[in-house]
Write a protein that holds these residues in place. Structure first.
Motif, PDB file in Angstrom:
ATOM      1  N   ASP A   7      69.550  36.480  18.372  1.00 19.27           N
ATOM      2  CA  ASP A   7      70.862  37.104  18.235  1.00 19.27           C
ATOM      3  C   ASP A   7      71.470  36.690  16.895  1.00 19.27           C
ATOM      4  OD1 ASP A   7      73.704  37.627  18.432  1.00 19.27           O
ATOM      5  OD2 ASP A   7      73.459  37.794  20.600  1.00 19.27           O
ATOM      6  N   GLU A   8      72.026  37.654  16.164  1.00 18.81           N
ATOM      7  CA  GLU A   8      72.599  37.366  14.853  1.00 18.81           C
ATOM      8  C   GLU A   8      73.694  36.300  14.929  1.00 18.81           C
ATOM      9  OE1 GLU A   8      71.698  38.314  11.847  1.00 18.81           O
ATOM     10  OE2 GLU A   8      70.006  39.445  12.672  1.00 18.81           O
ATOM     11  N   ARG A   9      74.366  36.213  16.083  1.00 16.82           N
ATOM     12  CA  ARG A   9      75.431  35.218  16.229  1.00 16.82           C
ATOM     13  C   ARG A   9      74.878  33.804  16.306  1.00 16.82           C
ATOM     14  NH1 ARG A   9      78.072  37.225  21.611  1.00 16.82           N
ATOM     15  NH2 ARG A   9      75.835  37.485  22.024  1.00 16.82           N
ATOM     16  N   TYR A  10      73.580  33.678  16.569  1.00 17.57           N
ATOM     17  CA  TYR A  10      72.993  32.349  16.758  1.00 17.57           C
ATOM     18  C   TYR A  10      71.877  32.075  15.756  1.00 17.57           C
ATOM     19  CZ  TYR A  10      75.670  32.566  21.045  1.00 17.57           C
ATOM     20  OH  TYR A  10      76.694  32.683  21.946  1.00 17.57           O
ATOM     21  N   ARG A  11      71.988  32.659  14.578  1.00 20.94           N
ATOM     22  CA  ARG A  11      71.044  32.347  13.511  1.00 20.94           C
ATOM     23  C   ARG A  11      71.181  30.881  13.111  1.00 20.94           C
ATOM     24  NH1 ARG A  11      66.744  35.650  12.828  1.00 20.94           N
ATOM     25  NH2 ARG A  11      67.368  37.828  13.029  1.00 20.94           N
TER      26      ARG A  11
END
Length: 208
Positions: free
Chosen positions: A125-129
């Protein structure tokens, strides 16, 4: 971060997995080098080794039907969550860390959870890069970039701690391609364990 990682996947187990992948790739090349210059013999087929990503895909495909056909025990699943997940994930009021709140999941299917646990780098998920920040004084933080501005950034490490640094004090800030979720959990979990985790995660909102 390393302390949180140690609590999830013991270093020797993770290193064993890395070494096994390295051997799969290097042994065929070593054999080719040792026979270089020799007279050609009868043609024979050589199986191409699986890439690390293909190994993960095969592992997921093998485990999903086993998890699907195993009745889950939510009580044991709660124990596993406390032991293996709570250092980096939350489930409502339970746990801590930079990982997603698992109570917010809407898909608790074996396909979704087995993939997330055994092949965490397949879809991040892009929020958890994951980002690595290294200061000029030698400090390093690996985690989620939770905020950034023109003068400073804040990284939340896997154990939930937040570290703020001035951009002027940073030597390096870069995104890391791998997820904070480590590979190798198949070394400490069995298909029945994941079935128990799914039963726990889907049975309550994480509130005591």
């Amino acid at each position: 971060f390393l302390q949180a990682l140690d609590s999830v996947v013991p270093k020797p187990l993770a290193m064993d997995w890395i070494r096994s992948q390295a051997l799969e790739w290097t042994e065929p090349h070593r054999a080719n080098a040792s026979t270089r210059g020799a007279k050609p013999g009868p043609a024979r087929s050589v199986a191409r080794p699986l890439s690390p990503s293909a190994v993960r895909v095969q592992l997921v495909n093998d485990w999903v039907p086993q998890v699907r056909n195993t009745p889950g025990n939510p009580t044991h699943g709660r124990e596993l969550f406390d032991q293996q997940c709570a250092a980096c994930h939350r489930h409502g009021s339970l746990g801590r860390g930079a990982g997603p709140d698992l109570a917010s999941l809407t898909d608790y299917s074996p396909e979704r959870l087995v993939t997330a646990i055994l092949d965490p780098n397949r879809a991040v998920d892009e929020r958890y890069r994951t980002y690595l920040a290294r200061s000029k004084s030698g400090d390093e933080w690996l985690g989620i970039l939770v905020s950034q501005g023109p003068n400073s950034i804040t990284i939340q490490t896997a154990d939930g701690e937040r570290h703020t640094a001035l951009r002027a004090d940073l030597q390096e800030l870069k995104m890391v391609p791998s997820s904070l979720m480590p590979e190798g959990l198949e070394s400490v979990l069995k298909p029945a364990d994941i079935a128990d985790l799914i039963a726990f995660l889907g049975s309550r909102p994480g509130k005591d």
